[in-house]
Design a protein around this motif. Structure first.
Motif, PDB file in Angstrom:
ATOM      1  N   ILE A 612       0.841  -1.206   0.000  1.00 11.15           N
ATOM      2  CA  ILE A 612       0.000   0.000   0.000  1.00 11.15           C
ATOM      3  C   ILE A 612       0.868   1.246   0.000  1.00 11.15           C
ATOM      4  O   ILE A 612       0.660   2.166  -0.794  1.00 11.15           O
ATOM      5  CB  ILE A 612      -0.948  -0.027   1.218  1.00 11.15           C
ATOM      6  N   LEU A 613       1.846   1.283   0.873  1.00 15.92           N
ATOM      7  CA  LEU A 613       2.712   2.461   0.950  1.00 15.92           C
ATOM      8  C   LEU A 613       3.561   2.616  -0.307  1.00 15.92           C
ATOM      9  O   LEU A 613       3.895   3.744  -0.711  1.00 15.92           O
ATOM     10  CB  LEU A 613       3.599   2.384   2.185  1.00 15.92           C
ATOM     11  N   ALA A 614       3.936   1.508  -0.941  1.00 19.77           N
ATOM     12  CA  ALA A 614       4.757   1.577  -2.156  1.00 19.77           C
ATOM     13  C   ALA A 614       4.057   2.335  -3.270  1.00 19.77           C
ATOM     14  O   ALA A 614       4.708   2.948  -4.128  1.00 19.77           O
ATOM     15  CB  ALA A 614       5.125   0.173  -2.617  1.00 19.77           C
ATOM     16  N   GLU A 615       2.725   2.318  -3.273  1.00 22.04           N
ATOM     17  CA  GLU A 615       1.991   3.040  -4.298  1.00 22.04           C
ATOM     18  C   GLU A 615       2.008   4.546  -4.075  1.00 22.04           C
ATOM     19  O   GLU A 615       1.748   5.318  -5.005  1.00 22.04           O
ATOM     20  CB  GLU A 615       0.538   2.545  -4.337  1.00 22.04           C
ATOM     21  N   LEU A 616       2.326   4.961  -2.860  1.00 22.36           N
ATOM     22  CA  LEU A 616       2.240   6.390  -2.515  1.00 22.36           C
ATOM     23  C   LEU A 616       3.601   7.048  -2.351  1.00 22.36           C
ATOM     24  O   LEU A 616       3.706   8.273  -2.450  1.00 22.36           O
ATOM     25  CB  LEU A 616       1.452   6.552  -1.204  1.00 22.36           C
ATOM     26  N   ILE A 617       4.636   6.263  -2.081  1.00 23.17           N
ATOM     27  CA  ILE A 617       5.916   6.863  -1.734  1.00 23.17           C
ATOM     28  C   ILE A 617       6.554   7.526  -2.949  1.00 23.17           C
ATOM     29  O   ILE A 617       6.485   7.027  -4.076  1.00 23.17           O
ATOM     30  CB  ILE A 617       6.860   5.808  -1.113  1.00 23.17           C
ATOM     31  N   ARG A 618       7.143   8.689  -2.743  1.00 24.01           N
ATOM     32  CA  ARG A 618       7.861   9.406  -3.784  1.00 24.01           C
ATOM     33  C   ARG A 618       9.354   9.277  -3.489  1.00 24.01           C
ATOM     34  O   ARG A 618       9.862   9.832  -2.508  1.00 24.01           O
ATOM     35  CB  ARG A 618       7.442  10.875  -3.813  1.00 24.01           C
ATOM     36  N   ASP A 619      10.048   8.514  -4.331  1.00 25.74           N
ATOM     37  CA  ASP A 619      11.437   8.169  -4.064  1.00 25.74           C
ATOM     38  C   ASP A 619      12.109   7.843  -5.388  1.00 25.74           C
ATOM     39  O   ASP A 619      11.462   7.381  -6.343  1.00 25.74           O
ATOM     40  CB  ASP A 619      11.496   6.953  -3.125  1.00 25.74           C
ATOM     41  N   ARG A 637      12.484   7.200   9.172  1.00 27.49           N
ATOM     42  CA  ARG A 637      12.914   7.941   7.995  1.00 27.49           C
ATOM     43  C   ARG A 637      11.889   9.001   7.658  1.00 27.49           C
ATOM     44  O   ARG A 637      10.689   8.810   7.876  1.00 27.49           O
ATOM     45  CB  ARG A 637      13.057   7.012   6.782  1.00 27.49           C
ATOM     46  N   ARG A 638      12.365  10.087   7.099  1.00 22.84           N
ATOM     47  CA  ARG A 638      11.464  11.086   6.540  1.00 22.84           C
ATOM     48  C   ARG A 638      11.186  10.700   5.098  1.00 22.84           C
ATOM     49  O   ARG A 638      12.112  10.580   4.288  1.00 22.84           O
ATOM     50  CB  ARG A 638      12.084  12.483   6.637  1.00 22.84           C
ATOM     51  N   ILE A 639       9.924  10.490   4.787  1.00 25.92           N
ATOM     52  CA  ILE A 639       9.523  10.104   3.445  1.00 25.92           C
ATOM     53  C   ILE A 639       8.418  11.038   2.973  1.00 25.92           C
ATOM     54  O   ILE A 639       7.906  11.862   3.743  1.00 25.92           O
ATOM     55  CB  ILE A 639       9.040   8.632   3.387  1.00 25.92           C
ATOM     56  N   GLU A 640       8.076  10.907   1.696  1.00 26.88           N
ATOM     57  CA  GLU A 640       6.958  11.666   1.137  1.00 26.88           C
ATOM     58  C   GLU A 640       5.929  10.694   0.608  1.00 26.88           C
ATOM     59  O   GLU A 640       6.253   9.811  -0.202  1.00 26.88           O
ATOM     60  CB  GLU A 640       7.444  12.590   0.021  1.00 26.88           C
ATOM     61  N   LEU A 641       4.705  10.830   1.070  1.00 29.55           N
ATOM     62  CA  LEU A 641       3.576  10.056   0.547  1.00 29.55           C
ATOM     63  C   LEU A 641       2.697  11.031  -0.219  1.00 29.55           C
ATOM     64  O   LEU A 641       1.975  11.829   0.388  1.00 29.55           O
ATOM     65  CB  LEU A 641       2.815   9.374   1.680  1.00 29.55           C
ATOM     66  N   GLY A 642       2.805  10.984  -1.546  1.00 27.23           N
ATOM     67  CA  GLY A 642       2.151  12.009  -2.339  1.00 27.23           C
ATOM     68  C   GLY A 642       2.716  13.366  -1.971  1.00 27.23           C
ATOM     69  O   GLY A 642       3.931  13.568  -1.940  1.00 27.23           O
ATOM     70  N   MET A 643       1.829  14.287  -1.627  1.00 24.95           N
ATOM     71  CA  MET A 643       2.265  15.634  -1.269  1.00 24.95           C
ATOM     72  C   MET A 643       2.511  15.813   0.220  1.00 24.95           C
ATOM     73  O   MET A 643       2.800  16.916   0.677  1.00 24.95           O
ATOM     74  CB  MET A 643       1.214  16.652  -1.738  1.00 24.95           C
ATOM     75  N   VAL A 644       2.410  14.727   0.982  1.00 18.69           N
ATOM     76  CA  VAL A 644       2.495  14.846   2.442  1.00 18.69           C
ATOM     77  C   VAL A 644       3.866  14.397   2.947  1.00 18.69           C
ATOM     78  O   VAL A 644       4.264  13.248   2.737  1.00 18.69           O
ATOM     79  CB  VAL A 644       1.387  14.012   3.117  1.00 18.69           C
ATOM     80  N   PRO A 645       4.606  15.271   3.622  1.00 19.37           N
ATOM     81  CA  PRO A 645       5.854  14.842   4.262  1.00 19.37           C
ATOM     82  C   PRO A 645       5.528  14.049   5.529  1.00 19.37           C
ATOM     83  O   PRO A 645       4.715  14.465   6.353  1.00 19.37           O
ATOM     84  CB  PRO A 645       6.545  16.169   4.600  1.00 19.37           C
ATOM     85  N   VAL A 646       6.178  12.903   5.660  1.00 20.89           N
ATOM     86  CA  VAL A 646       5.853  11.978   6.748  1.00 20.89           C
ATOM     87  C   VAL A 646       7.126  11.560   7.465  1.00 20.89           C
ATOM     88  O   VAL A 646       8.132  11.223   6.823  1.00 20.89           O
ATOM     89  CB  VAL A 646       5.121  10.733   6.204  1.00 20.89           C
ATOM     90  N   ASN A 647       7.073  11.609   8.799  1.00 20.01           N
ATOM     91  CA  ASN A 647       8.110  10.968   9.610  1.00 20.01           C
ATOM     92  C   ASN A 647       7.620   9.557   9.891  1.00 20.01           C
ATOM     93  O   ASN A 647       6.724   9.342  10.714  1.00 20.01           O
ATOM     94  CB  ASN A 647       8.332  11.726  10.907  1.00 20.01           C
ATOM     95  N   ALA A 648       8.178   8.604   9.157  1.00 22.14           N
ATOM     96  CA  ALA A 648       7.710   7.218   9.232  1.00 22.14           C
ATOM     97  C   ALA A 648       8.593   6.430  10.188  1.00 22.14           C
ATOM     98  O   ALA A 648       9.814   6.535  10.170  1.00 22.14           O
ATOM     99  CB  ALA A 648       7.724   6.585   7.859  1.00 22.14           C
ATOM    100  N   ILE A 649       7.950   5.632  11.022  1.00 24.60           N
ATOM    101  CA  ILE A 649       8.652   4.795  11.993  1.00 24.60           C
ATOM    102  C   ILE A 649       8.261   3.349  11.714  1.00 24.60           C
ATOM    103  O   ILE A 649       7.069   3.022  11.692  1.00 24.60           O
ATOM    104  CB  ILE A 649       8.261   5.170  13.436  1.00 24.60           C
ATOM    105  N   ARG A 650       9.236   2.516  11.489  1.00 26.97           N
ATOM    106  CA  ARG A 650       8.905   1.116  11.205  1.00 26.97           C
ATOM    107  C   ARG A 650       8.740   0.347  12.508  1.00 26.97           C
ATOM    108  O   ARG A 650       9.664  -0.227  13.074  1.00 26.97           O
ATOM    109  CB  ARG A 650       9.953   0.454  10.321  1.00 26.97           C
TER     110      ARG A 650
END
Length: 832
Positions: A612-619, A637-650
């Motif tokens: 699901i996240l792979a479809e949204l991540i900008r990388d 990691r700091r990632i981008e999901l579409g236009m939203v900057p996200v602090n993602a924690i695994r």
């Protein structure tokens, strides 16, 4: 008058006097002041009942101590407190009420409170004046009863004086000032002039190392003087006293024992004998809050006019239950203020933001709680911690978001609910919604049913969007409620496909500055993570028990992001800031910010979450952006999901492959829509807090306020892997000195077909109580009930056979290995 003391207690009711007694008994030099006369507040018009029934583990212990303590006062002081040990009979008209009593029975058993169950026939045989044909049964505390509030207060006062305490009347506190090492309290001598209490020119300054406020109905004035907020606001409580009942008089003249305190919870009243007649105390609808902004200067030991129309239904139900009372006239009436809080529990503990200032406010059952509050608060003050976990009563469970209007509405609701069924899954509706995430309306449109935590609305499950008219989303039960089937499907989705959880209510703090690393290394018991990584750790109390659980994300060398439980924002913030202030001279500059309301959080978990996240991540390389190599477990990691900057924690609280997505709260709606669209083709479901709670138990993840608290160390919680004994940290020596008194375990239970444990039940071995559950629920992975709790160390071995007390029956339970679901964490670490 004394002007230099170790502790100053402000307030001369039963609660304040109980605190004075126990501080003096602990050897402290104590001064107690009261603006009028002892017992002049709510104490004088209290009915003096001693209800042991309570769903709170801490409050049950407080009440139990009080009852036993009051029995000892006459031998110590020579004063008879008027304790009538007549018993306390709680009657049930419905099966649901009996379910409540059976659940309480487990709480009482874990706290060592003796009780019995009686059938209607047994009630009628013992007390023939009571109508029983429409009852299902009753819960009976034979060692309980009632006491004279004024007499028990005076007995505690005499005992306190004998122990060296000083008690001054007609002293009003005007101001508090903290010097950095002591409190200077400005007071004025009051005088009784023509029935009015007026200030004199006689003024003093009292120097005290510690101050305790137990100001009852004056709690709002106290809060203003201290510059804090409190939800303690009185509500009218009325009761009536009848003329002698000839049938009752004849019953007693025949040599029969006094009736127990009768409680018909379904009729919302209590009744007890009083000089041949009856006292009726109802908890009716529409009782108003009073003195929301302070008690008028002219109000002393006064009462409000009686509102008989408001209690007509309760009065008629008393006549139904005790038919002989129908022809008895009214002798007296009382309608006075009794202080309440939104959840009905008092506010006991350190004041937010202040040093050596202790609150003991908001007591709706102050006579019952006075002795026990004094005992356990004195332990907190003199020893650093009490022998029971007092966090559930801490004043900081209500944050600065709380307003007077909120407290008024919730306190009125709480009063009305005194005798309304207390389901463990109840969600009361007053003053809601208040704190909402930006996607609240979207969640509601998709069937979300909300609970409230720290004022936040959060989905607890998602029901049918187009439910039939007879479907009751708000139906509560002590067994599996209407929500249960939906929680099961949500839990299965996380295990089989994916689920999305709104965790916006999480508490979030940033800790930065030159001293941040050294401070956090001392403040928490685990090794700090490297930059870009996370760890789970615990802040300990000086006594070595667990004060707070944190997920720490290290963004830079001296830049940390701390995540903790959503219910405890101000509780955590206060402790974190005070400890940082204390240690700044040693470690250097530390900057702490509460950023809870700046960041929303979605937790996505399940085998399909990476897809699901792979479809949204900008990388630059989206196909590997979420792989173990580039985004390993327990990293951030700091990632981008579409236009939203996200602090993602695994990390995932459910034990599946997953991420927490911390995002700017103003962008939450955009991120929500992206996730729902991408998740649709991968079988993602929206998931509420109840399914999440079950899933975390399958992984043996401890929860603060349940398994984790100030009555157990991390080692007793079996969290050795999160304790780094190679470093020094606050509470380390005390933790090691405590040893292992009990051990946290996970159990699988072969229980009833329609009931799951709530985390309040007793654990038994060969019919003897050996521990208690702290969490409970249903396991979709194992198809049976699951629970977590504490037992003696020798019973913590995997395979130990125990019993769980549910519905008055003992059900088979077995201690299983920690993380019975996926113990090797293969699912969490899966690559892709």
């Amino acid at each position: 008058m004394k002007t230099h003391v170790k502790a100053l207690v402000v307030g001369g009711g039963a609660v304040g006097t109980g605190i004075t007694y126990h501080l003096a008994k602990a050897g402290w030099d104590v001064l107690q002041v009261e603006r009028d006369e002892l017992t002049a507040g709510s104490t004088w018009h209290a009915a003096g009942l001693l209800p042991l029934f309570n769903m709170s583990y801490a409050t049950t212990h407080i009440h139990k101590y009080s009852v036993e303590f009051y029995k000892s006062l006459e031998a110590e002081t020579g004063l008879n407190a008027g304790f009538s040990i007549c018993g306390n009979l709680r009657m049930a008209q419905t099966d649901a009420r009996m379910d409540e009593f059976m659940l309480y029975s487990s709480v009482a058993e874990t706290a060592g409170v003796y009780h019995e169950f009686l059938t209607p026939a047994q009630i009628k045989e013992r007390w023939p004046l009571v109508r029983t044909e429409d009852l299902k049964g009753a819960l009976f505390h034979p060692q309980d009863g009632y006491i004279n509030p004024a007499d028990v207060t005076q007995a505690m006062a005499k005992g306190a004086r004998q122990l060296g305490a000083t008690i001054e009347r007609k002293i009003q506190v005007d101001a508090y000032r903290w010097t950095g090492s002591e409190w200077i309290v400005s007071v004025t001598r009051m005088a009784d002039v023509g029935g009015n209490l007026v200030p004199t020119d006689e003024k003093y300054e009292i120097h005290a190392e510690h101050v305790v406020t137990a100001t009852g109905n004056h709690a709002q004035r106290t809060a203003k003087l201290l510059g804090i907020r409190t939800p303690a606001i009185p509500v009218e409580h009325q009761y009536i006293v009848t003329e002698p009942d000839p049938a009752l008089v004849a019953w007693r003249k025949a040599g029969n024992a006094e009736h127990p305190v009768l409680r018909d919870a379904d009729a919302k009243w209590y009744v007890r004998e009083e000089r041949g007649g009856w006292i009726l105390g109802p908890y009716e609808r529409n009782a108003p809050a009073r003195f929301a902004y302070g008690v008028p200067e002219s109000f002393r030991a006064d009462l409000f006019p009686l509102d008989l129309e408001r209690i007509e239904a309760e009065y008629m139900s008393m006549i139904h239950r005790i038919p002989t009372s129908e022809t008895v006239g009214l002798k007296d009436d009382f309608n006075g203020p009794i202080c309440y809080t939104p959840d009905g529990n008092p506010l006991v503990g350190p004041a937010p933001g202040l040093r050596n200032m202790w609150l003991a406010e908001g007591f709706s059952f102050g006579i019952t709680a006075a002795g026990g509050t004094g005992y356990y608060l004195a332990q907190l003050m003199t020893q650093g911690e009490a022998e029971i976990d007092m966090a559930s009563l801490d004043p900081k469970r209500y944050g600065n978001w709380m307003t007077t209007e909120y407290a008024v509405k919730k306190n009125e609701e709480c009063y009305e609910h005194v005798f309304i069924l207390h389901h463990p899954d109840e969600e009361r509706e007053a003053a809601r919604p208040l704190r909402t995430a930006p996607v609240y309306d979207k969640q509601k449109a998709l069937g979300a049913q909300f609970g409230q935590v720290n004022g936040w609305e959060r989905p607890i499950y998602y029901g049918p969007k187009d439910a039939p008219e007879d479907f009751d989303h708000n139906a509560r039960s002590f067994r599996r409620g209407a929500w249960w089937q939906y929680a099961v499907e949500e839990a299965k989705a996380i295990r089989e496909t994916a689920g999305l959880i709104d965790a916006t209510a999480f508490t979030k703090h940033t800790v930065r500055g030159a001293g941040a690393t050294a401070f956090l290394d001392w403040f928490t018991c685990n090794a700090l993570p490297k930059v870009g990584r996370i760890n789970l750790t615990y802040a300990l109390t000086p006594a070595g028990t667990t004060r707070t659980e944190y997920t720490i994300v290290r963004n830079g060398e001296n830049d940390y992001y701390l995540v903790s439980a959503g219910a405890w924002t101000d509780y955590d913030a206060d402790y974190l800031r005070k400890c940082a202030e204390d240690m700044a001279p040693k470690f250097g500059h530390i900057e702490i910010n509460d950023v809870t309301t700046q960041w929303g959080v979605f937790a996505i978990a399940g085998p399909n979450s990476r897809k699901i996240l792979a479809e949204l991540i900008r990388d630059a390389e989206p196909e590997t952006a979420l792989s173990n190599k580039r985004f390993p477990w327990l990293s951030a990691r700091r990632i981008e999901l579409g236009m939203v900057p996200v602090n993602a924690i695994r990390v995932a609280y459910t034990g599946e492959l997953g991420w927490e997505l911390h995002h700017p709260i103003e962008m939450q709606r955009n991120l929500w829509e992206q996730l729902l669209k991408a998740g649709e083709k991968h079988g993602m479901k929206l998931v509420g807090a109840r399914a999440q709670n079950w899933l975390r138990q399958e992984k043996s993840y401890r929860a603060f306020g349940n398994e984790l608290g100030r009555d157990a160390t991390p080692l007793e919680a079996a969290l050795d892997r999160f304790v780094d004994l190679n470093k020094d940290f606050q509470g380390k020596e005390a933790m090691l000195a405590t040893g292992i008194r009990s051990k946290c375990v996970t159990v699988l239970i072969d229980g009833p077909d329609d009931t799951d444990p709530w985390g309040k039940e007793a654990l038994l071995k060969d019919g003897v109580k050996v521990g208690r559950l702290t969490s409970g629920g249903y396991s979709v992975a194992f198809g049976k009930q699951i629970g977590m709790g504490y037992v003696s160390p020798e019973l913590a071995e995997v395979g130990t056979k125990l019993k769980v007390k549910m519905l008055l029956k003992e059900w088979d339970a077995e201690v299983v290995e920690d993380s019975p679901f996926d113990p090797k964490n293969v699912k969490i670490r899966v690559d892709g």
